[in-house]
Write a protein that holds these residues in place. Structure first.
Motif, short mmCIF file in Angstrom:
data_model
loop_
_atom_site.label_atom_id
_atom_site.label_comp_id
_atom_site.label_asym_id
_atom_site.label_seq_id
_atom_site.Cartn_x
_atom_site.Cartn_y
_atom_site.Cartn_z
N LEU B 238 0.82 -1.08 0.07
CA LEU B 238 -0.06 0.01 -0.04
C LEU B 238 0.89 1.38 -0.07
N ILE B 247 -6.89 0.71 -5.07
CA ILE B 247 -6.79 -0.71 -4.98
C ILE B 247 -8.30 -1.43 -5.62
N LEU B 261 -5.57 -1.80 5.02
CA LEU B 261 -6.22 -1.22 3.80
C LEU B 261 -7.10 -0.06 4.44
N ILE B 270 -3.65 6.17 0.65
CA ILE B 270 -4.28 5.62 -0.68
C ILE B 270 -5.41 6.54 -1.13
#
Lengths: 335, 335
Positions: B238, B247, B261, B270
């Protein structure tokens, strides 16, 4: 030292005047225009349009060019053109020019250019995304997850497959062609109707929308709006598309008879719709809000952050061509 | 005339027994299996698994084959196999076989087949749809419209362009290859990592996920779940993908370290995610529910109404091949 303004001297305008009718202009785009032109900014002026135009026309260096936002917030019609007789060129920051009276422009020798293909890929991408969304129920399944219903209600109902669907495209211009190219990669069968048959494409041509709808699982509206394409998707076309059919509209809201579309969706006479445009934007028919088989976006297909610099280059390139007497880059009407 | 049952005669089973572990089976699929096999239906039995298996094993004609739902609701492990020593073949109705202990099957000479490519196109379509959705903010814009915010708040913020994005695909099997093919039509640049470099594809190969992530704008998880690919997208990956990265996961939830995540999304490390699978389905981390840059669907990428008949044909084809001693159609382990 006294500034020129304080000294009472009048500075002659160095830069040519440019009428600007676009509210949202990022700083670098505005700066790029401002380095080249003296900007007369309608939305910043706070004036009513007739007052603003009269003021611009009365200035010692009346504007010869205008940059007008696409989509119709400002209409370049006979009254507009009458108010600025100095005008020789209108650039539309949209692909559609339904907000510009081309007949009146032509009569006066006013050249017109549009954004060309700047938006085409973005619109095509969005159209494909909305079609997958409607078929595979992405937005509806999203709401199901966000409401915490998955652990409670279990599996979400199956969606429908994109592959092998017969997709009828209304208007095989830049955008329609890019939609076709993308959908071919998914195994769709492409049909189209257009003002004329295109010899260069392998897709089956239908001379009218009704026949296209009869043979299609999906209808994609990708044409310009003009008197021939207003309500081109009407009650009869929806009837021909049938109860398993899906409408995607990334053209203009008025390409579809919205009242008939809502009625057909309510009565299950078509299966679903993906709509980025509406007849009375930003108004969206409230009946659609409760429908899970409809995906609605607020006229965003047209543009991405990445495309902004393309639009800036196209705008400035056309203005420079006009002011230097060279051929326009993306002409709609030129002399 | 008395029926055979009423007369007290025991009818020998005419059809071979088949263990069935799939709750949702449409009527025509069930009928097609029922014409060919004596169905021992676990979910209909209401029995605990060990009781059900013991009962089946003790019957005069113990089952030689099982149809097991994909996704792990039932695990074919050593205990399962021990309970049914007659078993010679397991068919998984999913593409993934992480719920089947292949080592234990191999040790016992139990053949395994899966659904092959039945789902591949549907999963690839859904992956592309989710990517467009995240980039162009379709679901988020949808919520904006449905809440009536368009007339109130005006233009919705610009999304991002799909064209020219560098998409790194983890796992270039059937599904990964179909995703690549589709995204090429949008003008994306395709990179991949896989167990080995494929000579037959034009995409740039990266030997590991970290390097792939460093060079990609988008990471698509399209690999099977096994001990090597569990948490293949971890904190380091990541980090390598970076704050503008996206993603997409249509593999298995556990391919991604979900806690990391969620943390990366919360902290803006992200840019967004499209998730059809989760580590503890149907549980979805509640932190995601408030994020507009995340698109979540309830493990629906895999299947459409239209694919049901393909699954039926693949299931029956493999069963018939096993019972007649012919090669399996879509073998994972065969003898």
């Amino acid at each position: 030292m006294a500034s020129p303004a304080a000294s009472g001297e009048v500075q002659p305008p160095i830069l040519p005047a440019l009428l600007l009718f676009r509210r949202q202009l990022d700083a670098s785009f505005r700066a790029a225009l401002g380095r080249r032109y003296r900007l007369l900014d309608f939305f910043a002026s706070g004036e009513p349009l007739p007052v603003f135009l009269a003021g611009a026309a009365a200035s010692p260096d009346p504007p010869r060019a205008a940059v007008v936002v696409g989509g119709g917030a400002v209409r370049v019609d006979a009254a507009f053109l009458d108010a600025i007789p100095s005008l020789g060129f209108v650039f539309s920051t949209g692909a559609g020019v339904d907000h510009i009276d081309l007949h009146e422009c032509a009569r006066r020798g006013v050249a017109v250019a549009n954004s060309g293909t700047v938006y085409s890929a973005d619109v095509a991408d969005h159209a494909v995304g909305m079609l997958i969304d409607v078929l595979r129920r992405v937005s509806a399944a999203e709401r199901f997850v966000r409401r915490g219903l998955w652990p409670v209600q279990g599996d979400y109902p199956l969606g429908n497959k994109l592959g092998c669907k017969r997709v009828g495209i209304i208007g095989l211009g830049n955008i329609g062609s890019l939609i076709a190219k993308r959908l071919q990669a998914f195994g769709c069968v492409i049909y189209y109707t257009s003002r004329r048959l295109r010899d260069s494409v392998p897709y089956k041509y239908f001379p009218n929308v009704h026949d296209l709808a009869s043979e299609s699982d999906v209808l994609v509206v990708a044409c310009a709006l003009n008197k021939d394409t207003r309500h081109i998707v009407n009650k009869d076309v929806l009837e021909a598309l049938g109860k398993d059919g899906i409408i995607i509209n990334i053209g203009r809201g008025a390409n579809v008879d919205e009242m008939e579309l809502v009625q057909a969706l309510k009565e299950g006479r078509i299966a679903g719709a993906g709509l980025d445009v509406f007849e009375n934007e930003p108004k969206v028919p409230a009946e659609l809000f409760s429908m899970d088989n409809v995906v609605m976006t607020p006229h965003v297909a047209v543009f991405t952050s990445e495309s902004r610099s393309d639009l800036r280059d196209t705008t400035i390139g056309n203005l420079e061509a006009f002011f230097s007497g060279k051929p326009l880059l993306t002409p709609v009407l030129s002399w």
